[in-house]
Design a protein around this motif. Structure first.
Motif, PDB file in Angstrom:
ATOM      1  N   GLY A  16       0.833  -1.188   0.000  1.00  0.00           N
ATOM      2  CA  GLY A  16       0.000   0.000   0.000  1.00  0.00           C
ATOM      3  C   GLY A  16       0.874   1.246   0.000  1.00  0.00           C
ATOM      4  N   LEU A  17       0.642   2.133  -0.938  1.00  0.00           N
ATOM      5  CA  LEU A  17       1.422   3.360  -1.066  1.00  0.00           C
ATOM      6  C   LEU A  17       0.554   4.554  -0.719  1.00  0.00           C
ATOM      7  N   ILE A  18       0.998   5.352   0.219  1.00  0.00           N
ATOM      8  CA  ILE A  18       0.351   6.631   0.492  1.00  0.00           C
ATOM      9  C   ILE A  18       1.250   7.700  -0.109  1.00  0.00           C
ATOM     10  N   GLY A  19       0.814   8.239  -1.212  1.00  0.00           N
ATOM     11  CA  GLY A  19       1.623   9.122  -2.040  1.00  0.00           C
ATOM     12  C   GLY A  19       2.061   8.366  -3.277  1.00  0.00           C
ATOM     13  N   SER A  56      -5.666  -2.544   3.960  1.00  0.00           N
ATOM     14  CA  SER A  56      -5.416  -3.667   3.050  1.00  0.00           C
ATOM     15  C   SER A  56      -3.952  -4.032   2.933  1.00  0.00           C
ATOM     16  N   ALA A  57      -3.054  -3.143   3.317  1.00  0.00           N
ATOM     17  CA  ALA A  57      -1.633  -3.338   3.036  1.00  0.00           C
ATOM     18  C   ALA A  57      -0.983  -4.350   3.971  1.00  0.00           C
ATOM     19  N   ASP A  58      -0.198  -5.247   3.393  1.00  0.00           N
ATOM     20  CA  ASP A  58       0.723  -6.060   4.181  1.00  0.00           C
ATOM     21  C   ASP A  58       2.002  -5.266   4.453  1.00  0.00           C
ATOM     22  N   VAL A  59       2.346  -4.401   3.497  1.00  0.00           N
ATOM     23  CA  VAL A  59       3.452  -3.453   3.645  1.00  0.00           C
ATOM     24  C   VAL A  59       2.898  -2.079   3.303  1.00  0.00           C
ATOM     25  N   LEU A  60       2.985  -1.146   4.234  1.00  0.00           N
ATOM     26  CA  LEU A  60       2.491   0.211   4.016  1.00  0.00           C
ATOM     27  C   LEU A  60       3.693   1.145   3.924  1.00  0.00           C
ATOM     28  N   GLY A 107       6.183  -9.882  -7.473  1.00  0.00           N
ATOM     29  CA  GLY A 107       4.895 -10.564  -7.382  1.00  0.00           C
ATOM     30  C   GLY A 107       3.926  -9.940  -6.403  1.00  0.00           C
ATOM     31  N   MET A 108       4.175  -8.720  -5.960  1.00  0.00           N
ATOM     32  CA  MET A 108       3.257  -8.062  -5.033  1.00  0.00           C
ATOM     33  C   MET A 108       2.092  -7.428  -5.775  1.00  0.00           C
ATOM     34  N   GLN A 109       0.974  -7.315  -5.100  1.00  0.00           N
ATOM     35  CA  GLN A 109      -0.142  -6.497  -5.555  1.00  0.00           C
ATOM     36  C   GLN A 109       0.066  -5.085  -5.012  1.00  0.00           C
ATOM     37  N   VAL A 110      -0.280  -4.074  -5.798  1.00  0.00           N
ATOM     38  CA  VAL A 110      -0.001  -2.699  -5.382  1.00  0.00           C
ATOM     39  C   VAL A 110      -1.276  -1.872  -5.461  1.00  0.00           C
ATOM     40  N   LEU A 111      -1.579  -1.164  -4.388  1.00  0.00           N
ATOM     41  CA  LEU A 111      -2.646  -0.171  -4.407  1.00  0.00           C
ATOM     42  C   LEU A 111      -2.119   1.112  -3.795  1.00  0.00           C
ATOM     43  N   ALA A 112      -2.696   2.227  -4.205  1.00  0.00           N
ATOM     44  CA  ALA A 112      -2.131   3.519  -3.811  1.00  0.00           C
ATOM     45  C   ALA A 112      -3.208   4.566  -3.646  1.00  0.00           C
TER      46      ALA A 112
END
Length: 314
Positions: free
Chosen positions: A146-149, A198-202, A165-170
């Motif tokens: 998950g990307l904020i910015g 939703s993020a596993d990594v934020l 192989g990660m899914q990315v949302l922002a």
């Protein structure tokens, strides 16, 4: 010949390029000597800084001759941009030049925090064998970043994550859901709260302004997935450090990497002592040998061009 003042570290080749045509004072100690800094600033036609030099207040008032401020980085929260413009001083950031370094730092930190295994070196060297404890790590493939910015650094971070192989949302407050950057990069737009939940990594990639100060506080940390990890390479004031330490100690948060802090250099921080799965670095995510050369060369070129244009108009 102009007088150029450089108050923090800069690649020596770029300093030499500036010095070939101008009078250059490059002294990284100046950032910690405000009296001498102000005296030298009064003679400067150009000022080059990193993030620690505060170009506001007394220092800004001292810049009586200055025509341009070059920022060896992208964040401008240490510069009174409006005050500079009111005095006719151009502010030039090194936009994009350190994006690769920051993006790699985020991915490397995410790997370290989720895999767990690399924290066991001291135990293995001491003759212990913590194989069971360190065999519970998680892969990045299939996880959600998950990307904020979602500026240039966020977009590059997303591209690197997808190769693993990660899914990315922002989410980006300046970009609506229809902005082409999302579709072009294979990133799904989501609202801020959905990205957090939703993020596993934020990973944070926003400037420090009033709307982002304290953005990741106790409530948003509690809204993150159990075991998720947080990476902050943006600015320290965006994250509530006390709340973060509590989330780590409670086990609600799986880990965190902080490269930036509300106060820098970070003073003694007892709230971080003994926090599990915590990586702290001294504002170096964007600084590598390669990025320093790129950032310094870009700023040297643009400062020289600005000074030349001003001389031409004169």
């Amino acid at each position: 010949m102009a007088r150029i003042l450089i108050t923090e570290f800069m690649d020596e080749d770029a300093v030499a390029r500036l010095a070939a045509d101008h009078d250059v004072l490059h002294d990284p100690r100046l950032v910690d000597e405000p009296g001498r800094l102000a005296a030298e600033a009064a003679r400067a036609d150009a000022l080059v800084v990193r993030n620690r030099t505060q170009v506001r207040g007394a220092l800004l008032d001292a810049l009586a001759r200055c025509r341009v401020v070059g920022r060896l980085g992208v964040g401008l929260d240490n510069i009174d941009v409006a005050g500079c413009r009111a005095r006719g001083i151009e502010v030039i950031p090194a936009t994009g030049a350190n994006a690769q370094a920051v993006a790699e730092y985020v991915i490397a930190s995410a790997l370290w925090l989720r895999r767990l295994a690399w924290s066991g070196s001291a135990e293995v060297a001491a003759g212990r064998w913590p194989r069971e404890a360190l065999s519970r790590g998680r892969e990045l493939a299939g996880a959600t970043l998950g990307l904020i910015g979602f500026g240039s650094i966020g977009q590059l971070t997303g591209r690197l994550a997808r190769t693993l192989g990660m899914q990315v949302l922002a989410f980006d407050a300046a970009l609506d859901a229809e902005h082409p950057a999302y579709a072009e990069s294979g990133t799904r737009w989501a609202g801020l709260d959905e990205v957090v939940a939703s993020a596993d990594v934020l990973s944070l990639h926003v400037p420090l302004v009033e709307s982002t100060r304290g953005l990741i506080g106790a409530a948003r940390l509690a809204a993150m997935k159990p075991g998720a990890v947080l990476v902050n390479t943006a600015r320290g004031g965006i994250v509530d450090e006390i709340a973060l330490a509590q989330a780590l100690r409670s086990g609600a948060l799986g880990g965190a990497a902080l490269d930036v802090f509300a106060e820098e250099p970070l003073p003694a921080a007892p709230h971080f002592q003994g926090c599990p799965n915590l990586l702290l670095t001294p504002h170096v995510a964007g600084v590598t040998q390669e990025s320093n050369a790129r950032v310094s060369a870009l700023i040297a070129d643009r400062v020289l061009a600005h000074l030349a244009a001003g001389a031409g108009r004169g």
